[in-house]
Structure formats: structure tokens, C-alpha cells
Design a protein around this motif. Structure first.
Motif, PDB file in Angstrom:
ATOM      1  N   ASN A 200       0.836  -1.205   0.000  1.00  0.00           N
ATOM      2  CA  ASN A 200       0.000   0.000   0.000  1.00  0.00           C
ATOM      3  C   ASN A 200       0.867   1.251   0.000  1.00  0.00           C
ATOM      4  O   ASN A 200       0.520   2.258  -0.639  1.00  0.00           O
ATOM      5  N   VAL A 204       0.699   4.268  -2.635  1.00  0.00           N
ATOM      6  CA  VAL A 204       0.612   5.683  -2.269  1.00  0.00           C
ATOM      7  C   VAL A 204       1.797   6.454  -2.835  1.00  0.00           C
ATOM      8  O   VAL A 204       1.655   7.592  -3.310  1.00  0.00           O
ATOM      9  N   GLN A 325     -12.234  -1.104  -1.628  1.00  0.00           N
ATOM     10  CA  GLN A 325     -11.256  -0.119  -2.068  1.00  0.00           C
ATOM     11  C   GLN A 325     -11.772   0.709  -3.239  1.00  0.00           C
ATOM     12  O   GLN A 325     -11.357   1.850  -3.435  1.00  0.00           O
ATOM     13  N   ALA A 361      -1.776  10.619   2.789  1.00  0.00           N
ATOM     14  CA  ALA A 361      -1.916   9.175   2.611  1.00  0.00           C
ATOM     15  C   ALA A 361      -0.595   8.463   2.908  1.00  0.00           C
ATOM     16  O   ALA A 361      -0.576   7.390   3.525  1.00  0.00           O
ATOM     17  N   THR A 365       0.019   5.628   5.882  1.00  0.00           N
ATOM     18  CA  THR A 365       0.503   4.263   5.673  1.00  0.00           C
ATOM     19  C   THR A 365       1.651   3.929   6.621  1.00  0.00           C
ATOM     20  O   THR A 365       1.713   2.830   7.175  1.00  0.00           O
ATOM     21  N   ASP A 426      -5.549   5.398   4.394  1.00  0.00           N
ATOM     22  CA  ASP A 426      -4.243   4.770   4.203  1.00  0.00           C
ATOM     23  C   ASP A 426      -3.544   4.413   5.500  1.00  0.00           C
ATOM     24  O   ASP A 426      -2.383   3.982   5.471  1.00  0.00           O
ATOM     25  N   GLY A 430      -6.794   0.669   3.634  1.00  0.00           N
ATOM     26  CA  GLY A 430      -5.864   0.594   2.509  1.00  0.00           C
ATOM     27  C   GLY A 430      -4.769  -0.435   2.723  1.00  0.00           C
ATOM     28  O   GLY A 430      -4.666  -1.420   1.978  1.00  0.00           O
TER      29      GLY A 430
END
Length: 538
Positions: A200, A204, A325, A361, A365, A426, A430
């Protein structure tokens, strides 16, 4: 017998991996004797100890996920091009005093990538991945993408550009299937969630780079405003192609091919322990047990097996979580630049805010790694889904406020909400989705399960590609933030599903996960089971 981690257990008898016994409020899973030693080691291993012990595994898992950066970069660049003046003038029509890419071509180009992913994902999982292994399959796929970029770069018409996107989607469909399964299978237990969710971060990163590149070239009105961003894609292909020859093969694939000596050699080379060969032998023993257990349950590895017995439930979780998603509001992030412009923000500000949302984002993450390690998959996914639902409804409500067009504050408030949505998305659903793909699917059917999930997600993505331009474009529905009501309503259903169906797999070996699914344990009860290896250890 006592332990600081588990309550006291008395008069417990273990008969085999098919049996469980009462463990106060939970239950005990009796793992196989052959894998007991490595199960104990995996459960004892801490996060930072795992990083220091297996740094080579961390590096290779991160490297092999690089193609996902390329996938998302291409999709982001194409999405941003629809608001790029030079691209609009080259491929668009003059409507209402400005250049606009026709909605049908926006849909077709976006649909091309998804259509290619359907064919590519199912195709690579059907034969090449099992036959040639992840490393060689990835090498051929990257070489093919290198050629597809030429079509994009030299395209003179939107029709040729469409063909380039279709062919690149066809090849790139294999990347997620291979990269996610590779990371989940190679990683030691404490790092499995982080290295799986790293996919992920790559996604991103691709979005961030794509948005930044188009932002840098938005003021140009010549062909290089969109050709240079296409050409930039060649860099990752070249880097990847150079180093892929030195990458280790998946040890699980080698075990499935009865090449255990090679699997031991790979894991020995990747281990940083003083007893690296014994560590490798133990890990291969666990892989052998897991593979044998799954063979007893499913004798074949066809796509049909993904929809039989316990595998049906595992496939459902992977598929629905992946569909979320697309239809859980993430589509607004994909159209963030255009969304901000339609909200009334100047083109330069729209690109800047879109770039900022990608930065949010990225930070989200990174944060998710620490939360995954602490709270696990189920909690993070379910409550993240609830938060996203709230953000979507707020975006919708702001759009219907009185005199919305004449109040820039409302427009920027929507922008802030979309940034917060990107941040929460995220660090919750995500990255967790990639972890679920790698952990929920069985090891023998992992490639095919991920391929099925990706293909079905792509079908829903096609529907999204067809509908979103008509929903968002000024010459059609022009919904702007009102789309938040639609996606917010869908997210209410998705949140309810998540609480009912998403299990907690944190700290579970693949053998333990197999046993929990085979016994039909409810999603909310996964965390109530413990391994007898932990009990004996205490």
C-alpha cells in the motif's frame, strides 16, 4: 503451568492438529509436532528483533513490491491528465468555453487498465506463476511493461493511448498477485503485516509521485507536459530489471515443487542468525506441514477450489475487502484534482491540494505499521471503515450548504475532509487489505485467490470508471461533494460486513490460520484461540 501471556491451564491433552480443547474462555490449537519449534520461535520473535535478524528479507520484500509504484503512478498520471491543460487541448473537445476530455474516453481509458488487470491477473495465476515461479514471471512482466510505455509515449491520438493503457493493464495485473503473495510468504511472522502492507505504501508512493510530476508540468502547454511523465515510468523498469536477477525465489513455491533443498538454501542465505541453516530447516518444516495440511483439505489447486469448503469464505473476505477499495469512497481520491477544480478551486490550487492529500496518505501508511503491530487487522479495518463513512457524509453535507458556490471556505473544508479521508484510509483499510490478501488466502491457493479478488475488483473498477466521469464532470451530473452521500451509504453496509466477517490474524502462523478456517471459527472469535505451542512454552 503458568505464563505471563496466558491463563493457567490444567489437565490439557493434545491429540493432533485436528483437535482443540477448552482453554478457559478461549480454545487451544494443537499444532503439528514438526512445526512446533518454529511456531514457538515465531511467536517469541519481536518486531525489532525480526528486523535485525532478517534484514535481507526486509530489503527484498520492499524491492519486489516496486512494480506497484509503477501501476499507481500510471493510473494517477492518467487521472490527473484529465485536468491538465496541455493534455485537454491535445486529446479533448472544446465545450462551454474550455477544453474537456470526453467522458466516454475518460471511462474507456480508465476501463482499459481494469480490463487488462482482469485478464492479466487470472492469466498469470492460471499457469505461469505456478509453472515458472514469482521471480521469472515478474522479470518477463517488467520487460513487457517497458515496451508498453513506448506506445503511451509516442501516441498521437487518444485511440492509440487507449491501446497502450490496455496492454499495460494486461501485464501489470500480474504484479499485485505476485508481489503480495511473495511478501507474505517470505516474511517472518512479526514482519508479515508490515511487509504485506508495504504494498500500500508503494501504491501511495506511486500516487504521490504521479501527482507531483503532473503538478510540476501543469503550466506547460506543449506536448512534453504529458510525454515526460510517461517517460519517467521507464526508470523503475530499468532499476527493477537490473536487480531482479539477484532476488531469491519464493521458498513456499520451492516447497510446493518438492525442491526443499533449494528452499533451505534460500532461507539460509536470507537469515542473519548464527544458526541460519537450522533456522532455515525449521521454517521449511513448517512450510511442508502447512502445504501438506492444505493438500489434505484441497487436493487440487484450480480456481474452482477457491469456491469450495472453507476456501469459499477466505475468497469472500479477500474479494469484498478489495471491492471496498473501489466503492468505499476511494474513487474520490482518484479524482481529487478534478474534484477540487469542480469545487471551484483554481487549477494550481487543485493540483497542490491533491498533492497534499497524497502526502497525508503516505504518512497514514507509515503510521499503520505501528498500529497493525499493536492492535491487529480486524480492529484497525473495522473502525477505520466507520471513520471513513463519517468523512464521506460530512463532504456531502458541505456540498449542499446554502450558497455553496460563493463560499470558498466550504470548498476548502471539503478539501480538508478529503485529505483526512486519504489519511485515515491509508492507515486503515488501505494497507490492511494487502495484509488480508496475504494472510487470509491459503498458501497453495494464494496466487489464485488474490487473482480472483483482483479480477472481481477490476470488474467493479470498470463500473466505477464508467460512472465516475458522468457523476463528476461539469457537462454531466456535476455531483461534486454530493457523491459523498452515495459512497457514505455504501460504506455503512461495508462497515457492517467488516464487523461480521473480518477475522483477526495478527500473530498467527499460516498453519494456525488454516486450522481456524477449517473449523469454521467465527470472525469475532479468532482472537480467543491460542496455540498449544505457547501453552507448552509457558
Amino acid at each position: 503451568m503458568a505464563s505471563s501471556d496466558h491463563p493457567e491451564v490444567q489437565n490439557v491433552e493434545f491429540k493432533g492438529f485436528d483437535d482443540t480443547v477448552e482453554f478457559e474462555k478461549g480454545r487451544v490449537l494443537a499444532v503439528s509436532d514438526e512445526s512446533r519449534a518454529v511456531t514457538i520461535e515465531e511467536h517469541k520473535l519481536g518486531l525489532f528483533e525480526a528486523v535485525s535478524t532478517y534484514p535481507k528479507i526486509v530489503i527484498w520484500c520492499m524491492f519486489l513490491c516496486l512494480p506497484i509504484i509503477g501501476i499507481q503512478y500510471d493510473q494517477t498520471v492518467m487521472g490527473a491528465y484529465y485536468a491538465l491543460p496541455a493534455f485537454q487541448q491535445r486529446y479533448g473537445n472544446y465545450v462551454g468555453g474550455k477544453w474537456v476530455i470526453p467522458a466516454q474516453w475518460q471511462s474507456a481509458i480508465s476501463m482499459a487498465g481494469y480490463l487488462g488487470q482482469v485478464i492479466g491477473a487470472l492469466g498469470v495465476a492460471a499457469w505461469p506463476l505456478d509453472r515458472f515461479g514469482p521471480r521469472r514471471t515478474l522479470t518477463v512482466a517488467v520487460a513487457a511493461v517497458f515496451g508498453c510505455i513506448f506506445i503511451q509515449f509516442f501516441s498521437q491520438t487518444i485511440e492509440v493511448l487507449y491501446v497502450g493503457e490496455l496492454l499495460q493493464g494486461l501485464v501489470s495485473g500480474s504484479f499485485i498477485v505476485i508481489c503480495v503473495s511473495y511478501a507474505s510468504e517470505l516474511s517472518p511472522l512479526p514482519l508479515r503485516g508490515i511487509l504485506s502492507s508495504y504494498a500500500n505504501l508503494c501504491a501511495v508512493t506511486g500516487q504521490f509521485i504521479g501527482t507531483g510530476v503532473t503538478f510540476a508540468f501543469q503550466s506547460r502547454l506543449d506536448q512534453w507536459a504529458y510525454r515526460i511523465p510517461f517517460a519517467i515510468q521507464w526508470w523503475w523498469c530499468i532499476i527493477y530489471f537490473i536487480f531482479i536477477w539477484f532476488a531469491p525465489e519464493s521458498p513456499y513455491w520451492l516447497v510446493r515443487k518438492d525442491r526443499e533443498d533449494e528452499a533451505v538454501a534460500v532461507l539460509t542465505r536470507l537469515s542473519g542468525r548464527h544458526d541460519s541453516q537450522q533456522d532455515a530447516l525449521n521454517r521449511v518444516a513448517m512450510m511442508r506441514v502447512t502445504n501438506q495440511m492444505e493438500k489434505e483439505v484441497s487436493s487440487s489447486t484450480t480456481f474452482a477450489e477457491c469456491f469450495r469448503g472453507a476456501n469459499l469464505r477466505r475468497t469472500e473476505i479477500c474479494v469484498v475487502a478489495y471491492i471496498i477499495q473501489v466503492w468505499g469512497g476511494a474513487a474520490l481520491m482518484g479524482y481529487s484534482t478534478l474534484f477540487f477544480e469542480l469545487a471551484g478551486l483554481p487549477s494550481k490550487n487543485a493540483f497542490a491540494l491533491s498533492l497534499g492529500s497524497k502526502g497525508f496518505a503516505f504518512a497514514g501508511t507509515i503510521l499503520s505499521w505501528f498500529i497493525l503491530w499493536r492492535v491487529g487487522r480486524r480492529t484497525l479495518y473495522c473502525w477505520g471503515q466507520v471513520a471513513l463513512t463519517c468523512f464521506l457524509f460530512v463532504i456531502g453535507i458541505l456540498d449542499v450548504m446554502p450558497n455553496y458556490p460563493s463560499h470558498p471556505g466550504l470548498q476548502y473544508s471539503q478539501a480538508v475532509m478529503l485529505m483526512l479521508f486519504a489519511f485515515v484510509y491509508d492507515f486503515s483499510i488501505g494497507p490492511v487489505e494487502y495484509v488480508l490478501l496475504g494472510e487470509i488466502s491459503s498458501t497453495r491457493l494464494r496466487g489464485k485467490t488474490i487473482a480472483v479478488a483482483l479480477a472481481i475488483k477490476a470488474v467493479f473498477g470498470i463500473a466505477n470508471s464508467v460512472s465516475m466521469p458522468y457523476m463528476m464532470n461539469s457537462d454531466h451530473a456535476n455531483m461534486r461533494g454530493k457523491a459523498g452521500f452515495l459512497f457514505g451509504g455504501l460504506n455503512l453496509l461495508f462497515a457492517a460486513w467488516a464487523f461480521l466477517r473480518i477475522p483477526e490474524t495478527k500473530g498467527r502462523t499460516f498453519e494456525e490460520i488454516d486450522m481456524l478456517f477449517e473449523r469454521g471459527v467465527k470472525a469475532k472469535d479468532f482472537s480467543k484461540y491460542v496455540s498449544d505451542a505457547d501453552v507448552h512454552q509457558g
